[in-house]
Motif scaffolding. Structure first.
Motif, PDB file in Angstrom:
ATOM      1  N   SER A   1      56.535 109.285  40.146  1.00  0.00           N
ATOM      2  CA  SER A   1      55.916 110.780  39.936  1.00  0.00           C
ATOM      3  C   SER A   1      54.339 110.815  40.149  1.00  0.00           C
ATOM      4  O   SER A   1      53.849 111.562  40.886  1.00  0.00           O
ATOM      5  CB  SER A   1      56.132 111.450  38.597  1.00  0.00           C
ATOM      6  OG  SER A   1      57.302 111.386  38.338  1.00  0.00           O
TER       7      SER A   1
ATOM      8  N   LYS B   1      52.546 112.824  43.299  1.00  0.00           N
ATOM      9  CA  LYS B   1      51.544 113.855  43.126  1.00  0.00           C
ATOM     10  C   LYS B   1      50.303 113.183  43.808  1.00  0.00           C
ATOM     11  O   LYS B   1      49.434 114.197  44.334  1.00  0.00           O
ATOM     12  CB  LYS B   1      51.331 113.812  41.755  1.00  0.00           C
ATOM     13  CG  LYS B   1      50.334 115.025  41.603  1.00  0.00           C
ATOM     14  CD  LYS B   1      50.128 115.257  40.032  1.00  0.00           C
ATOM     15  CE  LYS B   1      49.284 116.614  39.873  1.00  0.00           C
ATOM     16  NZ  LYS B   1      49.216 117.082  38.365  1.00  0.00           N
TER      17      LYS B   1
ATOM     18  N   LYS C   1      48.703 115.790  46.740  1.00  0.00           N
ATOM     19  CA  LYS C   1      47.566 116.192  46.211  1.00  0.00           C
ATOM     20  C   LYS C   1      46.015 115.427  46.760  1.00  0.00           C
ATOM     21  O   LYS C   1      45.030 115.747  46.680  1.00  0.00           O
ATOM     22  CB  LYS C   1      47.039 116.244  44.530  1.00  0.00           C
ATOM     23  CG  LYS C   1      47.841 116.931  43.822  1.00  0.00           C
ATOM     24  CD  LYS C   1      47.745 118.509  44.008  1.00  0.00           C
ATOM     25  CE  LYS C   1      48.648 119.419  43.208  1.00  0.00           C
ATOM     26  NZ  LYS C   1      48.659 120.713  43.331  1.00  0.00           N
TER      27      LYS C   1
END
Length: 211
Positions: free
Chosen positions: A50, A54, A58
């Motif tokens: 995870s 991310k 991002k």
């Protein structure tokens, strides 16, 4: 190559310490026969896949992962909406952490219907190389809000973020129903607390008799 165990150890430490400290509030309220604004506390450290996902979405480089605000996460569950404000003030008054950011998704709910109060705090942990400040996201919500958020999270996972419009509409209606439940419970708060206090005292008395 990042050593994930070494990188995440301070995050696990921060979660463990904060869970103990927040649960301590509940124990103190109970010992003084007062209503506890904290029903229970859970915590987790985001799994490595995870974090990687991310960081890609991002565009966060590995040497900036420490700026990610939700690697460490706590959830504080409350019985009543008013309890959320009490917990916020308890956290604001603590000298062992610094509040970095606040997001009020109760007064300003998300379009999906999501409600919760988010705090990002900087919490110092002691490591073998010295003090390290860890960012921790603390979500404070009622039991009804948490039930709804858990269901929405599961559906988002199932549909990979593309929930069908009909289900989205039902979720929004369910969010409003959950909030109305919180409002109704707040109106009979005193009666509920009196009943819970009576039950707690009876349970304590029963335990004493058995000794």
């Amino acid at each position: 190559m990042l050593d994930w165990d070494l990188f995440l150890t301070p995050y696990h430490q921060a979660i463990d310490e904060l869970k103990i400290k927040l649960r301590g509030y509940r124990e103190q309220y109970e010992m003084t026969s007062q209503h506890s604004p904290i029903e229970f506390v859970t915590g987790r450290v985001k799994p490595v896949p995870s974090i990687l996902d991310k960081s890609r979405r991002k565009d966060i480089p590995f040497n900036q992962l420490h700026t990610m605000q939700d690697i460490a996460g706590l959830r504080v569950m409350c019985q009543f909406v008013d309890d959320i404000r009490t917990v916020i003030e308890l956290l604001r008054s603590r000298e062992d952490l610094q509040i970095v950011e606040e997001r009020d998704y109760i007064a300003d709910k998300k379009d999906s219907g999501y409600r919760s109060y988010h705090l990002v705090v900087s919490y110092p942990v002691q490591t073998i190389v010295g003090e390290q400040n860890i960012l921790v996201e603390i979500q404070i919500r009622t039991l009804a809000m948490n039930f709804w958020a858990t269901i929405e999270h599961s559906l988002n996972y199932k549909y990979e973020g593309q929930i069908p419009i009909e289900i989205k509409n039902r979720l929004q209606r369910a969010a409003e129903a959950a909030f109305r439940l919180d409002e109704e419970m707040s109106k009979i708060r005193e009666e509920i607390q009196e009943a819970q206090k009576h039950f707690y005292l009876k349970k304590t008395d029963d335990k004493s008799r058995k000794k």
